[in-house]
Write a protein that holds these residues in place. Structure first.
Motif, mmCIF file in Angstrom:
data_model
loop_
_atom_site.group_PDB
_atom_site.id
_atom_site.type_symbol
_atom_site.label_atom_id
_atom_site.label_comp_id
_atom_site.label_asym_id
_atom_site.label_seq_id
_atom_site.Cartn_x
_atom_site.Cartn_y
_atom_site.Cartn_z
ATOM 1 N N ILE A 185 0.838 -1.206 0.000
ATOM 2 C CA ILE A 185 0.000 0.000 0.000
ATOM 3 C C ILE A 185 0.867 1.249 0.000
ATOM 4 C CG2 ILE A 185 -1.679 1.322 1.348
ATOM 5 C CD1 ILE A 185 -2.772 -1.402 2.333
ATOM 6 N N ALA A 186 1.914 1.261 0.818
ATOM 7 C CA ALA A 186 2.793 2.432 0.891
ATOM 8 C C ALA A 186 3.496 2.677 -0.432
ATOM 9 C CB ALA A 186 3.809 2.251 2.010
ATOM 10 N N SER A 187 3.981 1.596 -1.071
ATOM 11 C CA SER A 187 4.689 1.746 -2.345
ATOM 12 C C SER A 187 3.759 2.240 -3.442
ATOM 13 C CB SER A 187 5.320 0.403 -2.747
ATOM 14 O OG SER A 187 6.270 -0.011 -1.792
ATOM 15 N N LYS A 188 2.537 1.693 -3.480
ATOM 16 C CA LYS A 188 1.573 2.126 -4.498
ATOM 17 C C LYS A 188 1.136 3.567 -4.252
ATOM 18 C CE LYS A 188 -0.997 1.568 -8.123
ATOM 19 N NZ LYS A 188 -0.389 1.391 -9.455
ATOM 20 N N TRP A 189 1.032 3.959 -2.995
ATOM 21 C CA TRP A 189 0.668 5.339 -2.648
ATOM 22 C C TRP A 189 1.670 6.318 -3.251
ATOM 23 C CZ3 TRP A 189 1.012 7.628 2.986
ATOM 24 C CH2 TRP A 189 0.510 8.939 2.984
ATOM 25 N N SER A 190 2.954 6.054 -3.055
ATOM 26 C CA SER A 190 3.975 6.954 -3.602
ATOM 27 C C SER A 190 3.955 6.950 -5.125
ATOM 28 C CB SER A 190 5.367 6.564 -3.086
ATOM 29 O OG SER A 190 5.705 5.245 -3.461
ATOM 30 N N ASP A 191 3.626 5.794 -5.739
ATOM 31 C CA ASP A 191 3.577 5.714 -7.202
ATOM 32 C C ASP A 191 2.489 6.609 -7.791
ATOM 33 O OD1 ASP A 191 5.635 3.918 -7.232
ATOM 34 O OD2 ASP A 191 4.356 2.142 -7.396
ATOM 35 N N ALA A 211 17.816 8.792 -9.305
ATOM 36 C CA ALA A 211 17.816 8.825 -7.841
ATOM 37 C C ALA A 211 17.823 10.257 -7.310
ATOM 38 C CB ALA A 211 19.016 8.055 -7.306
ATOM 39 N N ILE A 212 18.512 11.164 -7.993
ATOM 40 C CA ILE A 212 18.548 12.565 -7.551
ATOM 41 C C ILE A 212 17.156 13.173 -7.600
ATOM 42 C CG2 ILE A 212 19.532 14.845 -7.956
ATOM 43 C CD1 ILE A 212 21.549 12.737 -7.015
ATOM 44 N N LEU A 213 16.440 12.906 -8.683
ATOM 45 C CA LEU A 213 15.063 13.389 -8.799
ATOM 46 C C LEU A 213 14.195 12.788 -7.698
ATOM 47 C CD1 LEU A 213 12.722 14.800 -10.260
ATOM 48 C CD2 LEU A 213 12.580 12.808 -11.784
ATOM 49 N N ALA A 214 14.388 11.505 -7.419
ATOM 50 C CA ALA A 214 13.606 10.845 -6.377
ATOM 51 C C ALA A 214 13.825 11.504 -5.020
ATOM 52 C CB ALA A 214 13.980 9.361 -6.305
ATOM 53 N N ILE A 215 15.074 11.847 -4.714
ATOM 54 C CA ILE A 215 15.383 12.491 -3.429
ATOM 55 C C ILE A 215 14.722 13.864 -3.348
ATOM 56 C CG2 ILE A 215 17.243 13.469 -2.033
ATOM 57 C CD1 ILE A 215 19.034 11.177 -3.119
ATOM 58 N N TYR A 216 14.767 14.627 -4.445
ATOM 59 C CA TYR A 216 14.087 15.926 -4.470
ATOM 60 C C TYR A 216 12.589 15.754 -4.229
ATOM 61 C CZ TYR A 216 17.777 19.154 -5.961
ATOM 62 O OH TYR A 216 18.890 19.954 -6.003
ATOM 63 N N GLN A 217 11.982 14.769 -4.870
ATOM 64 C CA GLN A 217 10.543 14.560 -4.729
ATOM 65 C C GLN A 217 10.171 14.120 -3.316
ATOM 66 O OE1 GLN A 217 10.180 12.009 -8.430
ATOM 67 N NE2 GLN A 217 8.403 13.322 -8.752
ATOM 68 N N VAL A 218 11.009 13.289 -2.706
ATOM 69 C CA VAL A 218 10.762 12.877 -1.317
ATOM 70 C C VAL A 218 10.782 14.104 -0.405
ATOM 71 C CG1 VAL A 218 11.720 11.612 0.645
ATOM 72 C CG2 VAL A 218 11.632 10.530 -1.602
ATOM 73 N N PHE A 263 5.948 10.290 -9.330
ATOM 74 C CA PHE A 263 6.993 9.541 -8.632
ATOM 75 C C PHE A 263 7.053 8.131 -9.218
ATOM 76 C CE2 PHE A 263 8.895 7.076 -5.178
ATOM 77 C CZ PHE A 263 9.952 7.891 -4.807
ATOM 78 N N ASP A 264 8.009 7.919 -10.106
ATOM 79 C CA ASP A 264 8.151 6.634 -10.801
ATOM 80 C C ASP A 264 9.609 6.193 -10.662
ATOM 81 O OD1 ASP A 264 7.918 4.417 -12.385
ATOM 82 O OD2 ASP A 264 7.687 5.503 -14.276
ATOM 83 N N HIS A 265 9.918 5.546 -9.534
ATOM 84 C CA HIS A 265 11.312 5.215 -9.221
ATOM 85 C C HIS A 265 11.419 3.798 -8.641
ATOM 86 C CE1 HIS A 265 12.479 9.398 -9.889
ATOM 87 N NE2 HIS A 265 11.430 9.750 -9.149
ATOM 88 N N PRO A 266 11.261 2.773 -9.473
ATOM 89 C CA PRO A 266 11.301 1.395 -8.964
ATOM 90 C C PRO A 266 12.647 0.998 -8.361
ATOM 91 C CG PRO A 266 11.244 1.436 -11.376
ATOM 92 C CD PRO A 266 10.947 2.816 -10.914
ATOM 93 N N PHE A 267 13.752 1.468 -8.965
ATOM 94 C CA PHE A 267 15.063 1.103 -8.423
ATOM 95 C C PHE A 267 15.318 1.818 -7.093
ATOM 96 C CE2 PHE A 267 15.665 -0.278 -12.765
ATOM 97 C CZ PHE A 267 16.478 -1.395 -12.631
ATOM 98 N N PHE A 268 14.869 3.056 -6.978
ATOM 99 C CA PHE A 268 15.008 3.792 -5.726
ATOM 100 C C PHE A 268 14.192 3.117 -4.625
ATOM 101 C CE2 PHE A 268 13.654 7.146 -2.757
ATOM 102 C CZ PHE A 268 14.889 7.657 -2.370
ATOM 103 N N GLN A 269 13.000 2.627 -4.968
ATOM 104 C CA GLN A 269 12.180 1.913 -3.984
ATOM 105 C C GLN A 269 12.847 0.607 -3.565
ATOM 106 O OE1 GLN A 269 8.565 2.054 -6.476
ATOM 107 N NE2 GLN A 269 7.524 3.093 -4.796
ATOM 108 N N THR A 270 13.488 -0.062 -4.513
ATOM 109 C CA THR A 270 14.236 -1.273 -4.174
ATOM 110 C C THR A 270 15.404 -0.941 -3.257
ATOM 111 O OG1 THR A 270 13.662 -2.225 -6.334
ATOM 112 C CG2 THR A 270 15.467 -3.268 -5.126
ATOM 113 N N TRP A 271 16.061 0.199 -3.515
ATOM 114 C CA TRP A 271 17.164 0.650 -2.663
ATOM 115 C C TRP A 271 16.686 0.865 -1.230
ATOM 116 C CZ3 TRP A 271 18.464 5.669 -0.564
ATOM 117 C CH2 TRP A 271 19.804 5.778 -0.138
#
Length: 308
Positions: A42-48, A260-267, A62-70
């Motif tokens: 649920i948490a992962s789908k919420w961020s997606d 990953a940089i974009l993902a960190i900014y979005q977080v 927010f479309d970062h599958p590798f960042f979510q795996t990290w």
């Protein structure tokens, strides 16, 4: 313990006949495993489903599958910290260390790199699938691991299954077919399911890899009497190595297929994404730690039934 006894009992007992953990402990473990698994999905789908600004201020999904795996591997790595702390505390208090709880039989630690590689590949593939299909369909299609794990256990671990167990796996197969068909025929266009057919296929393919991982983990756990949280911790160590290397390479090639940089900014720019990532990060150690306890003391097949 012979495989026939292992399958017929809800939990295993020490060879000396004294049960160090009651069946209620395993009930709590199983319930925690199911709850944390649901929370992670649920948490992962919420961020997606959330859009947030990047460095340029423009809103991007927010479309970062590798960042979510990290993030998942960071969660697994915390299990190593927890394990080392418990061993240190026992040594400090003068408590004798026990094989299977505090240390393993002599083994090559690089064996843990094999299930970690499976985990990295399968989890990333599932996150790609999750961005394309509904969370409910994704969770149900993950039940394919019941079938695949059963088959792999039969041929790789020589585990015997009763007729009613095979019947149950066939029933799961029919259910999975109906779920996949419904998402294909009745899915509506929109953000929640951008490409349900491809998403479902990716999720199913990932289950093949997950099933192989489960059987490998059970073999390692039982052969070397590995403490469950130590196995999760080592998978976190190797997994972080795989995933961090991949993310660095992606950045070198313009942030494709994951930035990953974009993902960190979005977080940092969205409370919804930061909250969902935190909840996912919290669920991963619980999910993987309790999952390995179930694998070691019951079986990989039982873990997959609960996972479904």
């Amino acid at each position: 313990m012979p495989s026939s006894e292992k399958n017929s009992s809800f939990y295993s007992e020490p060879e000396d006949g004294s049960s160090s953990r009651s069946k209620y402990f395993y009930i709590v473990v199983c319930l925690t495993f199911v709850a944390s698994g649901a929370m992670s999905t649920i948490a992962s789908k919420w961020s997606d489903q959330v859009s947030a600004p990047g460095a340029d201020g423009k809103d991007i999904k927010f479309d970062h599958p590798f960042f979510q795996t990290w993030l998942m591997f960071i969660g697994e790595f915390t299990c190593m910290i927890y394990f080392l702390y418990t061993v240190w505390k026992k040594k400090k208090d003068g408590v004798p260390l026990v094989e299977g709880e505090d240390y393993t039989k002599p083994m090559n630690k690089f064996l843990f790199a094999i299930p970690a590689a499976c985990d990295f590949t399968a989890t990333t593939t599932m996150y790609f699938g999750l961005t394309m299909t509904q969370a409910s369909v994704y969770q149900m299609l993950r039940g394919a691991t019941v079938i695949f794990t059963g088959l792999f256990s039969r041929f790789a671990l020589k585990r015997q299954f009763r007729v009613y167990q095979w019947f149950g796996m066939c029933t799961v197969t029919v259910g999975l077919s109906l779920v996949g068909l419904s998402s294909t025929l009745f899915a509506k266009s929109g953000e929640e399911a951008s490409n349900p057919i491809l998403g479902d296929i990716l999720v199913i393919c990932a289950q093949l890899i997950v099933s192989a991982q489960m059987v490998i983990e059970e073999k390692i756990l039982t052969t070397y009497n590995v403490p469950p949280y130590l196995l999760v911790g080592w998978e976190g160590v190797f997994g972080l190595g795989y995933c961090t290397t991949a993310l660095f390479l992606f950045q070198a090639f313009g942030g494709q297929p994951d930035n990953a940089i974009l993902a960190i900014y979005q977080v940092g720019n969205s409370w919804q994404i930061s909250t969902s990532c935190f909840l996912a990060l919290l669920s991963f150690p619980l999910l993987n730690g309790t999952g390995q306890i179930i694998t070691k003391n019951i079986s990989a097949s039982a873990r997959m039934v609960l996972d479904t």
